[in-house]
Design an enzyme around this catalytic site. Structure first.
Site, short mmCIF file in Angstrom:
data_model
loop_
_atom_site.label_atom_id
_atom_site.label_comp_id
_atom_site.label_asym_id
_atom_site.label_seq_id
_atom_site.Cartn_x
_atom_site.Cartn_y
_atom_site.Cartn_z
N ASP A 176 -9.69 -0.25 12.76
CA ASP A 176 -8.76 0.15 11.69
C ASP A 176 -9.27 -0.25 10.30
O ASP A 176 -10.01 -1.22 10.15
CB ASP A 176 -7.38 -0.51 11.92
CG ASP A 176 -7.47 -2.01 11.90
OD1 ASP A 176 -8.32 -2.55 12.64
OD2 ASP A 176 -6.75 -2.67 11.13
N GLU A 177 -8.80 0.52 9.30
CA GLU A 177 -8.97 0.16 7.88
C GLU A 177 -10.41 -0.21 7.52
O GLU A 177 -10.66 -1.18 6.82
CB GLU A 177 -8.01 -0.98 7.52
CG GLU A 177 -6.55 -0.57 7.68
CD GLU A 177 -5.58 -1.68 7.34
OE1 GLU A 177 -4.56 -1.38 6.70
OE2 GLU A 177 -5.84 -2.84 7.74
#
Ligand code: IFG
Length: 517
Positions: free
Chosen positions: A332-333
């Site tokens: 993620d991210e």
């Protein structure tokens, strides 16, 4: 209206009970059981636990005996009835509790159970031990809330008679604890495991590494914990699990039919590793340890071969101490990883996970890459990713931040937590259906759900309690009970009755104004 035949004996019993003003439960359908069972059929009598009652288990298996001992350990402190666990090859004499495995019970699967309570006996039957364990949870919920007290309480310890047939809708009923932003010692993790088990949840995802901390000993890369595990959000001393401590947590979870899913987030959320080893950085310089709460500023160096050696070593060591099928790679991210680097990186990391015999799992961002067959995608924020993942044949675990992030404030008055995904009061966390949550994704593509507690703002077990309760039982029910059998207006009454249990268990729960506690 179905009329119920109540025998003359029951009527006499009720009259006597009335005059002796003891509260003897006789209506099984009035009990607050969460998750709501599939079928409850009352027979309007009562069974009483006495100091003559013992727990009999069929056969000699240690696993079944340990379930019997689990029940005895829950009953003895509050009832003082000194339950013993005894093995038997046939049904015990009247007045006892009987746990029996029966592989031929139809229609309940490997986690289902049946309970039969008569005036003479309590029998819990299941195809597999997990079902017996879940039947025990239901039995405990049928007893008065004070059964959860750690000290002796007044009886009587009576159970309404009847039968229950029950089994889960989804196989993945999970929660996540972020031990990277703030470190939580093993006993705090075990406490959450105990609480999850009471509501028949069976997956605990541990977020073991992030920018602010690396929390699992890796013998081939010792600086990950000596440096990367040394601090946490806010700058206080951090901590980590030795492999022995992690193994102990895994065993504790296993004894409660909970599978541990370890996550090492990558390529983003990796500052703790980058601060521990200069060679993991593209510029060859170690970063500084980070104790803030920003996200998306770090990345492993996807172009260096040592990065993949590092990942292989880490996942090999974690796989050896993780009996569960999954390793979570995060994903993620990764805001500072170029998309053209991210895509092959995620492909290669999935290969590494399968090479150590595990199934890859990742946040839904990984759908940008090519997903291996079997890879599990955890939806948290971007529905397009969830659709893309199922389009590649991946299965989903649903953790929509706006419904299932336990670090979301209840409302604007909540001091703990964040609210970037909105406020999540108890009713909002309960009132959604995974099967219809993502347009274009059907129930067949969904393994189940997971409620995630990120801990940027959470520092101790009381604060964990406050964010986890009273929302957790609702997620447990979403995972277990058919959505056609769920409604907030009916559930909130059962939840309200759990308040006494939360108190008896010493849980520091949020008294939501949405519930009559
Ligand atoms: N998003 C980040 C988490 C955490 C969270 C806090 C995911 C998958 C916001 N990533 O959720 O690390 O910071 O609510």
């Amino acid at each position: 209206m179905k009329t119920r035949f109540i025998s003359a004996a029951a009527i006499i019993f009720l009259i006597v009970a009335q005059f002796s003003c003891i509260q003897v439960p006789t209506d099984l359908t009035r009990e607050s059981i969460i998750p709501r069972p599939v079928l409850v059929q009352p027979t309007a009598l009562s069974f009483k636990l006495t100091d003559k009652t013992d727990i009999y288990v069929s056969g000699q298996s240690d696993e079944i005996k340990s379930i019997g001992n689990y029940l005895a350990d829950k009953l003895n402190p509050s009832t003082g009835l000194r339950f013993e666990v005894k093995t038997t090859s046939k049904a015990p004499h009247n007045g006892n509790i009987y746990l029996i495995l029966d592989p031929d019970i139809p229609g309940i699967g490997e986690e289902g159970y049946e309970i039969s309570i008569t005036k003479k006996m309590v029998q819990i039957s299941a195809v597999k031990p997990a079902g017996l364990f879940y039947g025990v949870q239901t039995l405990l919920q049928i007893l008065p809330a004070k059964v959860e007290s750690p000290t002796i309480q007044e009886g009587p310890w009576s159970l309404a008679t009847g039968t229950i047939k029950d089994y889960p809708d989804y196989g993945y009923r999970g929660a996540m604890l972020d031990v990277a932003r703030h470190f939580f010692k093993a006993e705090d993790v075990k406490r959450l495991i105990d609480q999850m088990a009471r509501y028949k949840m069976n997956r605990l995802h541990l977020h073991l590494a992030d920018d602010q901390g690396w929390r699992i000993e890796i013998k081939s890369w010792p600086n990950l914990t000596t440096t990367g595990g040394s601090t946490q959000v806010g700058g206080a001393a951090g901590g980590f699990y030795t492999q022995a401590e992690y193994t102990d947590i895994v065993k504790y979870a296993q004894a409660r039919y909970i599978t541990i899913i370890p996550e090492i987030d990558m390529p983003g959320h990796t500052n703790a590793a980058l601060a521990s080893y200069a060679e993991l950085n593209c510029n060859g310089k170690a970063t500084k340890l980070y104790t803030g709460t920003d996200v998306g500023f770090s990345t492993l160096c996807t172009s260096k071969e040592i990065t993949y050696q590092f990942i292989s070593d880490v996942f090999r060591e974690i796989a050896v101490i993780t009996p569960g099928p999954y390793i979570h790679i995060g994903g993620d991210e990764s805001h500072v990883t170029k998309k053209e680097d991210y895509i092959p990186f995620i492909s290669r990391v999935q290969e590494i996970v399968t090479s150590v015999g595990k199934i890859p799992m990742g946040w839904d961002d990984i759908a940008l890459s090519t997903l291996k067959p079997g890879t599990v995608c955890q939806h948290w924020a971007t529905v397009e990713n969830a659709v893309k993942a199922t389009g590649q044949g991946a299965k989903l675990v649903l953790s929509p931040a706006s419904k299932a992030y336990l670090d979301m404030k209840y409302d604007s008055a909540t001091t703990l937590g964040l609210h970037w995904a909105g406020y999540v009061e108890v009713d909002k966390g309960y009132s959604w259906d995974p099967a219809s949550y993502v347009h274009g994704v059907t129930k067949a593509g969904i393994l189940g759900i997971e409620a995630a507690l990120w801990t940027e703002t959470i520092t101790n077990k009381e604060e964990i309690d406050y964010m986890v309760f009273p929302r957790l039982p609702g997620y447990a029910e979403i995972g277990w009970t058919l959505s056609s059998m769920r409604s907030w207006d009916e559930y909130k009454v059962r939840l309200g009755k759990q308040g006494e249990r939360f108190k008896a268990m010493g849980i520091n729960f949020y008294r939501s104004p949405k519930v009559a506690w």
